[in-house]
Design a protein around this motif. Sequence first.
Motif, PDB file in Angstrom:
ATOM      1  N   ILE A 216     -34.941  50.646 -27.975  1.00 60.53           N
ATOM      2  CA  ILE A 216     -33.770  51.506 -28.099  1.00 60.53           C
ATOM      3  C   ILE A 216     -32.566  50.742 -28.643  1.00 60.53           C
ATOM      4  O   ILE A 216     -31.856  51.207 -29.533  1.00 60.53           O
ATOM      5  N   ARG A 629     -28.104  51.144 -22.517  1.00 59.66           N
ATOM      6  CA  ARG A 629     -28.146  51.929 -23.746  1.00 59.66           C
ATOM      7  C   ARG A 629     -28.856  53.250 -23.482  1.00 59.66           C
ATOM      8  O   ARG A 629     -29.878  53.283 -22.797  1.00 59.66           O
ATOM      9  N   GLY A 630     -28.332  54.322 -24.065  1.00 60.37           N
ATOM     10  CA  GLY A 630     -28.925  55.633 -23.874  1.00 60.37           C
ATOM     11  C   GLY A 630     -30.024  55.923 -24.873  1.00 60.37           C
ATOM     12  O   GLY A 630     -31.184  56.097 -24.508  1.00 60.37           O
ATOM     13  N   THR A 631     -29.670  55.980 -26.167  1.00 61.28           N
ATOM     14  CA  THR A 631     -30.636  56.251 -27.226  1.00 61.28           C
ATOM     15  C   THR A 631     -30.324  55.344 -28.408  1.00 61.28           C
ATOM     16  O   THR A 631     -29.241  54.751 -28.500  1.00 61.28           O
ATOM     17  N   GLN A 634     -27.043  56.135 -30.363  1.00 60.91           N
ATOM     18  CA  GLN A 634     -25.723  55.938 -29.772  1.00 60.91           C
ATOM     19  C   GLN A 634     -25.299  54.481 -29.897  1.00 60.91           C
ATOM     20  O   GLN A 634     -26.131  53.566 -29.871  1.00 60.91           O
ATOM     21  N   GLN A 638     -19.175  55.238 -28.808  1.00 61.40           N
ATOM     22  CA  GLN A 638     -19.438  56.367 -29.703  1.00 61.40           C
ATOM     23  C   GLN A 638     -18.262  56.693 -30.618  1.00 61.40           C
ATOM     24  O   GLN A 638     -18.167  57.803 -31.148  1.00 61.40           O
ATOM     25  N   ARG A 648     -25.754  63.101 -33.379  1.00 59.03           N
ATOM     26  CA  ARG A 648     -25.461  63.890 -32.179  1.00 59.03           C
ATOM     27  C   ARG A 648     -26.650  64.745 -31.749  1.00 59.03           C
ATOM     28  O   ARG A 648     -26.798  65.069 -30.574  1.00 59.03           O
ATOM     29  N   TYR A 651     -29.102  62.840 -29.169  1.00 60.85           N
ATOM     30  CA  TYR A 651     -28.751  62.506 -27.791  1.00 60.85           C
ATOM     31  C   TYR A 651     -27.997  63.675 -27.174  1.00 60.85           C
ATOM     32  O   TYR A 651     -27.522  64.571 -27.866  1.00 60.85           O
ATOM     33  N   SER A 652     -27.906  63.654 -25.872  1.00 60.94           N
ATOM     34  CA  SER A 652     -27.250  64.737 -25.149  1.00 60.94           C
ATOM     35  C   SER A 652     -25.737  64.653 -25.295  1.00 60.94           C
ATOM     36  O   SER A 652     -25.155  63.565 -25.215  1.00 60.94           O
ATOM     37  N   PRO A 702     -26.205  56.217 -18.883  1.00 58.57           N
ATOM     38  CA  PRO A 702     -25.986  55.578 -20.187  1.00 58.57           C
ATOM     39  C   PRO A 702     -24.520  55.199 -20.348  1.00 58.57           C
ATOM     40  O   PRO A 702     -23.620  55.981 -20.008  1.00 58.57           O
ATOM     41  N   HIS A 704     -22.518  54.982 -22.836  1.00 58.93           N
ATOM     42  CA  HIS A 704     -21.746  55.447 -23.988  1.00 58.93           C
ATOM     43  C   HIS A 704     -20.702  56.511 -23.658  1.00 58.93           C
ATOM     44  O   HIS A 704     -19.874  56.834 -24.504  1.00 58.93           O
TER      45      HIS A 704
END
Length: 737
Positions: A216, A629-631, A634, A638, A648, A651-652, A702, A704
């Motif tokens: 990721i 880290r989320g994805t 990201q 951000q 966008r 990711y959520s 996450p 971010h």
Amino acid sequence: MKTKMKRRLDFKLPGLLRSLDGPMTRELVQSPGKFGFGNVPLRMTPHGTVTSVCGFCSTGCGLKVHVDERGQAINLTADSSYPVNLGMACPKGWEALTPLGAKDRAVVPMLDGNAVDWDEALQVFCRRFGAIMDQHGAESVAFLSTGQIMCEEMFFLGALAKFGMGMVHGDGNTRQCMATAVTAYKESFGFDAPPYTYADFEESDVLVFVGANPCIAHPIMWQRVERNRHGPEIVVIDPRKTETAMAATQHLAIKPKSDLVLFYCLAHWLVVNGRVDLEYVERHVDGYVELVEFLKDFEFADHLEVLGLSAEEFELFARTVANGKRVSFWWTMGVNQGHEATRTAQAIINVALMTGNMGRPGTGANSITGQCNAMGSRLFSNTTNLLGGHDFTKAEHREKVAGALGMEVGRIPDRGSWAYDQIIEGIGEGKIKGLWMVATNGAHSWMNQKRFKELVGKLDFFVVQDMFGNTESAQLADLVLPAAGWGEKEGTFINSERRFGLGRKVSRAPGQALADFHIFRLVAEYWGCGELFRGWTSPEVVFEKMKAVSVGQPCEISGIEGYAMLAREGGVQWPLKAGDGDVVGKERRLFEDGLFFTANGRARLVFETPREVPEKVSEEYPLVLLTGRGTSAQWHTQTRTSKSAILRKLYSEELWVEVHPADAEGLGVVDGKMVRVVSRRGTVEAVARVTATVGRGQVFLPMHYAQVNELTIGVVDPYSRQPNYKFCAVRVEKDLR
């Protein structure tokens, strides 16, 4: 000082434009505006295609940017010939141009929420900072730099602030990601020197990832792992079942912050089972006898409960490391962002040294860097280290740097700066009255956000210099200076494997936004120290000064023959001394000769008794919060990735929290429903994701999303002063709405 202040107040921008050399004037005098600002760029790329290194993460991928007849970028592709990424790019790289066209770019200086011209902005900048320093002294003003700007820009900023303006304190946001690795390498190797090259991902027969999720965080590095033809064992040490852990052959889901004990137990196992490379240790390493004595308390069977592992899991891991012929150890934020992070990194280094896994293909104790130019910041930002990895406290270093730059040695401070956390705490103590923040967003990324914002609110003067004027930090600023971004300026980055890569100017900055380099030139003139930097006319000229400062250092780059060489060779790794042209183009690792950068040429084994976590779970706060880290779509706060509609979608839009199914059942938490996550410092709302990727008693957020650092604890490692983002106590509550 009064004379200088008068020069600042009387200074007028048109005079500067008349006094500057032609290229600088062409950069600034571009349209009929009051002071001639506009949009015809300097040295724009000609119609066609040019390779530029990516400006997101530390991987340092090569991108082919396609430009039209105006020299304006229209799209990009991954460069198949660049030695780093070999034609691959992650989602952020493919979308690298998109943020440049965002409609909310900062396009004009803003003072107290009102648009002003550059002349007024710089007059106020100098008047306000100068008045603070006049009243409270040189240590009352500080700057916070970044790993997001070019080497030449951070070199200029550090020299301007400390040698020109007389500041003492300045640090960077790289304190949040890489300070631990810097400190560990310095103590163990004698210099901040990541030893590897990316080819080592492909040459190892055992790869150990500690607190790292390259699937990721560094996807192109992970694709280099996938190119490995040796059928390697891949061991992931992480409390969370990350994407990388899912792809591993072994996952050690240790309890949070037990990694230091784990590596001490591993070192003890190697000793008692006769699996230490004693020949290598005897020839190249100091401290082995002392380490063996220290390790007597680390029989692994006595620590299994602390580790959260079974005896079988530990022994398989130990045998895997011991039997490997080419073992590489890789770590990143899961190690670096902890309360005893430096000693943890050194415990990893110790094992690599004990097993002789250093200086050979597929080996090494390898810190993966975070930001695109964190390595540049480590060497050339002039923050806690003097330029080029020198030491402010050493007279011979100050004399050398002064000589290389043609400056009086008395301009160089004889002491290092406070670290980031000390600068922020200095505001609360009334010692720091003015702050200049460049290309970073501390009001989102710094720990314990409530306290951070309270302290920033106490400043007499706060300046933010950034691409966007609506970041969390910019919204708190008295003065916002609009800056060009990646792709709108020229200079070099240094990636994780020590490779200098060239960033090219392929787009026009909007409105009155200027490259950070040129903002620093203007500040120098307004401040009254312009004569010191009169010859600093372009980034490539400053690159030559970087080369001069580096001579004799482990990071020497005197052999890099300018930007043309970097473009021709696909970047160049440091070190490269003059006359070393035969190694250009080859992937090079350090310590192949077994010689380190210490006084006696030997590496050091460094160790210390583990300490308890600074905040334990309790009945009121029974869960451990992990962040990361989320994805792959990201990036940090951000500021840029949120500008891409494509990213966008990956990711959520809403903050989410991962909760183990057993914990969710006990709390009555339902997947997809809102919950509250509460620490001793704040409360945030998030969508629950009920999943076994986290262990029982743990939750994951996450990093971010702006609200996450309302929860994190204000604790740093005592040696690196890097924040402990990876462990604090929280509870999760059902949202009753």
